[in-house]
Design an enzyme around this catalytic site. Structure first.
Site, PDB file in Angstrom:
ATOM      1  N   GLY A  59       0.855  -1.190   0.000  1.00 49.57           N
ATOM      2  CA  GLY A  59       0.000   0.000   0.000  1.00 49.57           C
ATOM      3  C   GLY A  59       0.880   1.225   0.000  1.00 49.57           C
ATOM      4  N   ASN A  87       3.706   1.810   2.743  1.00 49.42           N
ATOM      5  CA  ASN A  87       5.074   1.577   2.278  1.00 49.42           C
ATOM      6  C   ASN A  87       5.997   2.715   2.688  1.00 49.42           C
ATOM      7  OD1 ASN A  87       4.357  -0.808   1.000  1.00 49.42           O
ATOM      8  ND2 ASN A  87       4.211   0.102  -1.037  1.00 49.42           N
ATOM      9  N   TYR A 133      -4.385  -7.511  -2.499  1.00 54.09           N
ATOM     10  CA  TYR A 133      -4.052  -7.535  -3.920  1.00 54.09           C
ATOM     11  C   TYR A 133      -2.985  -8.570  -4.229  1.00 54.09           C
ATOM     12  CZ  TYR A 133      -0.079  -4.205  -3.081  1.00 54.09           C
ATOM     13  OH  TYR A 133       1.060  -3.562  -2.656  1.00 54.09           O
ATOM     14  N   TYR A 146      -8.327  -6.323  -4.909  1.00 53.94           N
ATOM     15  CA  TYR A 146      -9.594  -6.790  -4.357  1.00 53.94           C
ATOM     16  C   TYR A 146      -9.882  -5.939  -3.115  1.00 53.94           C
ATOM     17  CZ  TYR A 146      -8.551 -10.705  -7.431  1.00 53.94           C
ATOM     18  OH  TYR A 146      -8.243 -11.477  -8.532  1.00 53.94           O
ATOM     19  N   ASN A 206       0.462   9.077  -7.817  1.00 56.84           N
ATOM     20  CA  ASN A 206       0.107   7.647  -7.809  1.00 56.84           C
ATOM     21  C   ASN A 206      -1.144   7.346  -8.622  1.00 56.84           C
ATOM     22  OD1 ASN A 206       1.736   5.621  -6.480  1.00 56.84           O
ATOM     23  ND2 ASN A 206       1.506   6.806  -4.603  1.00 56.84           N
ATOM     24  N   GLY A 231      11.206   7.488 -14.506  1.00 56.68           N
ATOM     25  CA  GLY A 231      11.491   6.060 -14.563  1.00 56.68           C
ATOM     26  C   GLY A 231      12.958   5.778 -14.358  1.00 56.68           C
ATOM     27  N   ALA A 258       8.823   0.927  -5.902  1.00 53.35           N
ATOM     28  CA  ALA A 258      10.006   1.793  -5.987  1.00 53.35           C
ATOM     29  C   ALA A 258       9.632   3.262  -5.855  1.00 53.35           C
ATOM     30  CB  ALA A 258      10.738   1.548  -7.304  1.00 53.35           C
ATOM     31  N   ASP A 260       7.217   4.562  -4.035  1.00 49.88           N
ATOM     32  CA  ASP A 260       6.999   4.845  -2.615  1.00 49.88           C
ATOM     33  C   ASP A 260       8.336   4.940  -1.881  1.00 49.88           C
ATOM     34  OD1 ASP A 260       4.247   4.594  -3.137  1.00 49.88           O
ATOM     35  OD2 ASP A 260       4.309   2.444  -2.737  1.00 49.88           O
ATOM     36  N   ASP A 306       7.358  -4.891  -1.508  1.00 53.04           N
ATOM     37  CA  ASP A 306       7.147  -3.462  -1.709  1.00 53.04           C
ATOM     38  C   ASP A 306       8.117  -2.620  -0.877  1.00 53.04           C
ATOM     39  OD1 ASP A 306       5.130  -3.950  -3.469  1.00 53.04           O
ATOM     40  OD2 ASP A 306       3.595  -2.826  -2.412  1.00 53.04           O
TER      41      ASP A 306
END
Length: 313
Positions: free
Chosen positions: A24, A28, A80, A94, A154, A213, A242, A244, A280
């Protein structure tokens, strides 16, 4: 949310064993910060179920204050699945009707922000429900004092495809003090990923960070020239999380009063640690590696490559 990643190789439909961890955006960031010497707290809601209890316990074990987490007896904890891969990781959420999606402005009644130096929000929360949108608006409208509000765009296409107006992200970001965005998602929200053009479209925030990126990131402070810092070369295991991690590294260095280049490099270093793992939140890099790269000249920084076994130059 509870996060499941494959525990064996192969296409996801053939995977029978999954590893349960946590994930999340906001949690995170909160979990990264104690390892960077910054105390943090996470405010959310979980269900009265095993996933919720596991999340709260594990986030607390990372050194995060979880006293602001509510337990909803009627709604489940969201979860998820992440189909891990170095080139990208499809994610299946979900969380419709989850405990967190039912949060609203009443959260402010149980959370004390008086001594908070940075309040970090993301564009995921306002996309979850009308009540979550009102919560974020209330947080942005509340008196700030010495608190700075950080907003990570996000952008999640699946959330905004459900009839929601993505221009809301531009409105919310414009009310923050610090804005972080990828140039790809900025094109969806503002129509451009160019840092100078985004700065003109976002006159309110003091600080804008545009991530490019694997190329790097650009910092545009108020009344200052844009500063670009290339990303480190990394043997990527899996990329989700990454962004976060970058936010946590950048915010920790900002709170420490670091110079602009160090703030960007801190973000890159924290992101690199997560790129080296399926989780994460990756294990921190060795302090000696961080120290040497933070002070490296431009040539040494560009020559460095992070692998699962250390730094190669």
């Amino acid at each position: 949310m509870a996060l499941f990643v494959p525990a064996e190789p192969g296409p996801p439909e053939d995977v029978r064993t999954w590893l349960r961890t946590i994930g999340g955006a906001e949690s995170n960031v909160a979990c990264h910060l104690p390892g960077l010497g910054v105390s943090s707290g996470w405010v959310s809601a979980v269900g009265d179920d095993p996933f919720g209890r596991a999340m709260v316990r594990e986030i607390a074990a990372a050194g995060v204050d979880v006293s602001g987490v509510a337990v909803d007896p009627a709604r489940p904890t969201g979860l998820y699945l992440k189909e891990s891969g170095a080139q990208g990781s499809p994610v299946r959420y979900y969380r419709a009707g989850s405990a967190a999606s039912a949060m609203g402005p009443d959260v402010l009644d149980r959370v004390d922000l008086a001594d908070v130096r940075v309040l970090h929000l993301s564009g995921i929360t306002p996309a979850l429900s009308d009540s979550c949108l009102e919560l974020v608006r209330a947080l942005l409208a509340a008196p700030r004092g010495d608190t700075r509000v950080s907003f990570d765009v996000n952008y999640r296409p699946a959330l905004w495809a459900a009839g929601r107006d993505v221009s809301l992200l531009a409105e919310l970001a414009g009310s923050a003090d610090i804005v972080l965005t990828g140039d790809d998602e900025a094109r969806k929200v503002w129509g451009t990923g160019d840092p100078a053009q985004l700065r003109a479209l976002l006159p309110g925030p003091d600080t804008l960070v545009v991530k490019h990126g694997e190329r790097g990131a650009t910092l545009v402070e108020r009344d200052a020239e844009p500063l670009f810092s290339p990303a480190l070369r990394v043997d990527v295991v899996e990329p989700v999380g990454a962004g976060d991690a970058f936010a946590a590294g950048f915010l920790a260095a900002t709170l420490a009063g670091a110079d602009p280049l160090t703030r960007l490099r801190r973000g890159h270093l924290q992101a690199a640690a997560t790129l080296l793992t399926h989780d994460d939140v990756g294990a921190p890099l060795e302090a000696s590696v961080v120290d040497s790269l933070l002070t490296a000249d431009a040539e040494s920084w560009a020559a460095a490559r992070l692998t699962g076994t250390g730094v190669m130059a």
